[in-house]
Design a protein around this motif. Structure first.
Motif, mmCIF file in Angstrom:
data_model
loop_
_atom_site.group_PDB
_atom_site.id
_atom_site.type_symbol
_atom_site.label_atom_id
_atom_site.label_comp_id
_atom_site.label_asym_id
_atom_site.label_seq_id
_atom_site.Cartn_x
_atom_site.Cartn_y
_atom_site.Cartn_z
ATOM 1 N N GLU A 22 0.818 -1.218 0.000
ATOM 2 C CA GLU A 22 0.000 0.000 0.000
ATOM 3 C C GLU A 22 0.849 1.265 0.000
ATOM 4 O O GLU A 22 0.568 2.213 -0.733
ATOM 5 C CB GLU A 22 -0.909 0.004 1.232
ATOM 6 N N LYS A 23 1.910 1.280 0.809
ATOM 7 C CA LYS A 23 2.672 2.511 1.008
ATOM 8 C C LYS A 23 4.010 2.558 0.291
ATOM 9 O O LYS A 23 4.580 3.626 0.129
ATOM 10 C CB LYS A 23 2.939 2.712 2.505
ATOM 11 N N GLY A 24 4.539 1.393 -0.101
ATOM 12 C CA GLY A 24 5.900 1.353 -0.613
ATOM 13 C C GLY A 24 6.869 1.213 0.553
ATOM 14 O O GLY A 24 6.510 1.409 1.713
ATOM 15 N N PHE A 25 8.102 0.860 0.235
ATOM 16 C CA PHE A 25 9.094 0.645 1.292
ATOM 17 C C PHE A 25 9.425 1.932 2.030
ATOM 18 O O PHE A 25 9.398 1.987 3.259
ATOM 19 C CB PHE A 25 10.384 0.042 0.710
ATOM 20 N N ASN A 26 9.750 2.976 1.293
ATOM 21 C CA ASN A 26 10.230 4.213 1.924
ATOM 22 C C ASN A 26 9.183 4.894 2.795
ATOM 23 O O ASN A 26 9.524 5.476 3.826
ATOM 24 C CB ASN A 26 10.771 5.175 0.862
ATOM 25 N N ALA A 27 7.931 4.833 2.409
ATOM 26 C CA ALA A 27 6.877 5.505 3.180
ATOM 27 C C ALA A 27 6.355 4.651 4.338
ATOM 28 O O ALA A 27 5.585 5.146 5.170
ATOM 29 C CB ALA A 27 5.719 5.885 2.260
ATOM 30 N N THR A 28 6.764 3.397 4.418
ATOM 31 C CA THR A 28 6.327 2.528 5.516
ATOM 32 C C THR A 28 7.244 2.738 6.715
ATOM 33 O O THR A 28 8.459 2.599 6.605
ATOM 34 C CB THR A 28 6.371 1.040 5.090
ATOM 35 N N SER A 29 6.648 3.064 7.835
ATOM 36 C CA SER A 29 7.424 3.255 9.063
ATOM 37 C C SER A 29 7.375 1.982 9.911
ATOM 38 O O SER A 29 6.512 1.122 9.708
ATOM 39 C CB SER A 29 6.843 4.420 9.872
ATOM 40 N N MET A 30 8.290 1.889 10.846
ATOM 41 C CA MET A 30 8.251 0.760 11.782
ATOM 42 C C MET A 30 6.939 0.780 12.560
ATOM 43 O O MET A 30 6.380 -0.275 12.852
ATOM 44 C CB MET A 30 9.450 0.784 12.732
ATOM 45 N N GLN A 31 6.433 1.966 12.874
ATOM 46 C CA GLN A 31 5.165 2.060 13.594
ATOM 47 C C GLN A 31 4.026 1.474 12.761
ATOM 48 O O GLN A 31 3.140 0.800 13.284
ATOM 49 C CB GLN A 31 4.857 3.508 13.988
ATOM 50 N N ASP A 32 4.048 1.716 11.442
ATOM 51 C CA ASP A 32 3.045 1.117 10.548
ATOM 52 C C ASP A 32 3.084 -0.408 10.652
ATOM 53 O O ASP A 32 2.050 -1.073 10.703
ATOM 54 C CB ASP A 32 3.303 1.503 9.088
ATOM 55 N N LEU A 33 4.298 -0.958 10.687
ATOM 56 C CA LEU A 33 4.463 -2.410 10.754
ATOM 57 C C LEU A 33 4.044 -2.956 12.108
ATOM 58 O O LEU A 33 3.436 -4.029 12.188
ATOM 59 C CB LEU A 33 5.914 -2.783 10.439
ATOM 60 N N VAL A 34 4.333 -2.210 13.169
ATOM 61 C CA VAL A 34 3.903 -2.606 14.520
ATOM 62 C C VAL A 34 2.384 -2.679 14.569
ATOM 63 O O VAL A 34 1.798 -3.654 15.043
ATOM 64 C CB VAL A 34 4.449 -1.616 15.579
ATOM 65 N N GLU A 35 1.731 -1.650 14.048
ATOM 66 C CA GLU A 35 0.264 -1.596 14.076
ATOM 67 C C GLU A 35 -0.350 -2.699 13.211
ATOM 68 O O GLU A 35 -1.336 -3.325 13.601
ATOM 69 C CB GLU A 35 -0.213 -0.223 13.619
ATOM 70 N N ALA A 36 0.223 -2.944 12.048
ATOM 71 C CA ALA A 36 -0.344 -3.943 11.136
ATOM 72 C C ALA A 36 -0.149 -5.365 11.636
ATOM 73 O O ALA A 36 -1.041 -6.203 11.488
ATOM 74 C CB ALA A 36 0.288 -3.800 9.751
ATOM 75 N N THR A 37 1.006 -5.641 12.226
ATOM 76 C CA THR A 37 1.331 -7.019 12.617
ATOM 77 C C THR A 37 0.945 -7.343 14.051
ATOM 78 O O THR A 37 0.928 -8.506 14.438
ATOM 79 C CB THR A 37 2.837 -7.285 12.455
#
Length: 193
Positions: A22-37
């Motif tokens: 959805e966001k691409g690598f550069n626009a994805t933050s660690m916080q995005d990954l924490v929330e998603a996973t």
């Protein structure tokens, strides 16, 4: 004693892949990954390494999924040319069903990161080489069957088809009209007749 993973790795990869897609690598933050996973940062780092390492695992998982789908599609072909037509039909259906116009994760990655990171370049180059080899074998088979013309070598047609698929997948982000997409496919296939 090493820690035991207490989560479903495939599910975590799927959720992380969705975010990267959805966001691409550069626009994805660690916080995005924490929330998603639903994993904390330390669990992500301990289990996958860096954000880049996690992204590479997501790319490989995505690649594995589509390798199976492509193989299943190609095996339905009555001959090599028909298999190539079915491959483009598969991609056309992927484009039509992509209601969020996200495109292909690997194609998007090529646009975003092909000149930024050695490990990404290596992954993309390997993926490209494998796909071109597959297409070259299909074209060679089609030329032996006389379903594909001899105007170009199998390698030349494989490069053309690979480029056409990449372009088709990218074009599909902006054009989702089925008739227009079918016209593109028909033109590509006519080149091989």
């Amino acid at each position: 004693m090493p820690k035991v993973e207490t989560f479903d790795k495939e599910l975590v990869l799927k959720k992380a892949t969705d975010v990267f897609h959805e966001k691409g690598f550069n626009a994805t933050s660690m916080q995005d990954l924490v929330e998603a996973t639903a994993l904390n940062r330390s669990s992500i780092y301990n289990s996958f390494g860096s954000k880049l390492d996690l992204f590479l695992e997501c790319l490989k998982s995505y690649q594995d999924f589509y390798t199976i789908k492509i193989s299943e599609t190609l095996h339905k072909g009555q001959n090599a040319l028909h298999a190539i037509e079915l491959l483009f039909e598969f991609y056309l259906n992927e484009i039509i069903s992509d209601k969020e116009d996200k495109g292909c994760l690997i194609t998007n990655c090529t646009s975003e990161m092909a000149n930024q990171e050695t490990s990404i370049i290596n992954f993309l180059s390997s993926n490209q080489s494998s796909f071109i080899e597959l297409l070259e074998a299909l074209v060679s088979k089609g030329q032996k069957e006389s379903t594909i013309n001899l105007n170009r070598t199998p390698n030349e047609y494989a490069l053309y088809l690979f480029s056409s698929i990449q372009g088709f997948r990218t074009t599909g982000i902006l054009i989702s009209n089925k008739k227009d997409l079918q016209t593109i496919v028909k033109t590509i296939i006519q080149t091989l007749n």
